[in-house]
Design a protein around this motif. Structure first.
Motif, short mmCIF file in Angstrom:
data_model
loop_
_atom_site.label_atom_id
_atom_site.label_comp_id
_atom_site.label_asym_id
_atom_site.label_seq_id
_atom_site.Cartn_x
_atom_site.Cartn_y
_atom_site.Cartn_z
N GLU A 45 0.86 -1.18 0.00
CA GLU A 45 0.00 0.00 0.00
C GLU A 45 0.89 1.22 0.00
OE1 GLU A 45 -2.68 0.33 3.30
OE2 GLU A 45 -3.60 -1.61 2.92
N GLY A 46 0.40 2.30 -0.62
CA GLY A 46 1.13 3.55 -0.59
C GLY A 46 1.97 3.79 -1.82
N THR A 47 2.81 4.83 -1.73
CA THR A 47 3.63 5.25 -2.86
C THR A 47 4.98 5.74 -2.37
OG1 THR A 47 1.61 6.01 -3.97
CG2 THR A 47 3.69 6.76 -4.90
N VAL A 48 6.03 5.35 -3.09
CA VAL A 48 7.38 5.83 -2.82
C VAL A 48 7.98 6.35 -4.12
CG1 VAL A 48 7.78 4.19 -0.92
CG2 VAL A 48 8.53 3.59 -3.23
N TYR A 49 9.05 7.10 -3.99
CA TYR A 49 9.80 7.49 -5.18
C TYR A 49 11.29 7.37 -4.90
CZ TYR A 49 10.51 12.35 -3.42
OH TYR A 49 10.85 13.48 -2.70
N ALA A 50 12.03 7.05 -5.95
CA ALA A 50 13.48 6.94 -5.87
C ALA A 50 14.09 8.12 -6.61
CB ALA A 50 13.95 5.62 -6.49
N TYR A 51 15.10 8.73 -6.00
CA TYR A 51 15.71 9.90 -6.61
C TYR A 51 17.14 10.08 -6.14
CZ TYR A 51 14.68 12.23 -2.13
OH TYR A 51 14.62 12.58 -0.80
N LYS A 90 3.27 8.73 0.07
CA LYS A 90 2.05 8.44 0.82
C LYS A 90 2.39 7.38 1.86
CE LYS A 90 -1.08 8.92 -3.16
NZ LYS A 90 -1.99 8.17 -4.04
N LYS A 91 1.56 7.29 2.86
CA LYS A 91 1.72 6.26 3.88
C LYS A 91 1.81 4.88 3.20
CE LYS A 91 -0.36 4.63 8.16
NZ LYS A 91 -1.43 4.85 9.13
N CYS A 92 2.76 4.07 3.63
CA CYS A 92 3.04 2.80 2.95
C CYS A 92 3.09 1.61 3.90
CB CYS A 92 4.41 2.85 2.27
SG CYS A 92 4.58 4.05 0.97
N ARG A 93 2.71 0.48 3.35
CA ARG A 93 2.98 -0.82 3.98
C ARG A 93 3.87 -1.57 2.99
NH1 ARG A 93 -1.97 -3.12 5.18
NH2 ARG A 93 -1.98 -4.30 3.25
N VAL A 94 5.05 -1.95 3.45
CA VAL A 94 6.08 -2.52 2.58
C VAL A 94 6.55 -3.85 3.14
CG1 VAL A 94 8.35 -2.10 1.55
CG2 VAL A 94 6.83 -0.16 2.02
N LYS A 95 6.56 -4.87 2.27
CA LYS A 95 7.11 -6.18 2.63
C LYS A 95 8.56 -6.23 2.18
CE LYS A 95 3.16 -9.26 2.72
NZ LYS A 95 2.64 -10.52 2.19
#
Length: 179
Positions: A45-51, A90-95
């Motif tokens: 869930e959520g969104t991340v970005y790499a930069y 955004k708030k994330c749930r990451v495995k």
């Protein structure tokens, strides 16, 4: 063999490779520049970005949102520090899968080796598409290429991040979206 990120996640899950799940709040970092990161991340869930940071400017290279896999590939492969940041939009749930367990899986399992090959192929193709995007002069063409390739991006990510990714102003992106 065509594998979607969901297929890859299911295979990782079926083989017990997800070692933990973490929660990120907006603005939290999954990885910071200068750090070594040998994990594979599945965004539940959520969104991340790499930069990377170029002077004062963030140069966005990739997004990850629900159902995507993201990794700091340079650091994962070399086990050396990377200049990439991965940050929650955004708030994330990451495995999380560790490199150690993943390498053991691909060395001991034919499906694992095929999975690794497919993951690398996908990453190379994505990188080639990104490089093409950066070589195209026309903002309209860059916008249309990304829209065609990743329509979900425009539902998951705020315009200011997409504009930075496309190397244009938010105003230019807004005009292009209205046409």
């Amino acid at each position: 063999m065509s594998l979607s990120p969901a297929d890859i996640a299911a295979l990782l899950d079926a083989n017990g490779l997800f070692e933990k799940t973490i929660m990120l709040e907006r603005g939290d970092f999954l990885k910071k520049a200068g750090s070594t990161d040998t994990h594979i991340y599945y965004i539940e869930e959520g969104t991340v970005y790499a930069y990377i940071v170029d002077g004062e400017e963030e140069r966005i290279v990739r997004f990850g949102y629900k159902g995507n896999i993201i990794v700091s590939l340079d650091s994962f492969l070399t086990e050396s520090p990377s200049e990439f940041y991965i940050q929650a939009i955004k708030k994330c749930r990451v495995k999380i899968v560790t490199k150690k367990s993943f390498i053991r899986f691909i060395e001991q399992n034919e499906k694992g080796a095929a999975l690794w090959t497919k993951m690398l192929e996908n990453l190379v193709v994505q990188q080639m598409e990104r490089e093409k995007d950066l070589l195209i002069q026309s903002p309209r063409e860059r916008y249309e290429r990304v829209l065609k390739r990743s329509p979900q991006l425009f539902q998951e990510v705020a315009n200011k991040y997409i504009a930075a990714y496309l190397r244009m102003s938010p105003e230019t992106l807004s005009r292009l979206k209205k046409r």
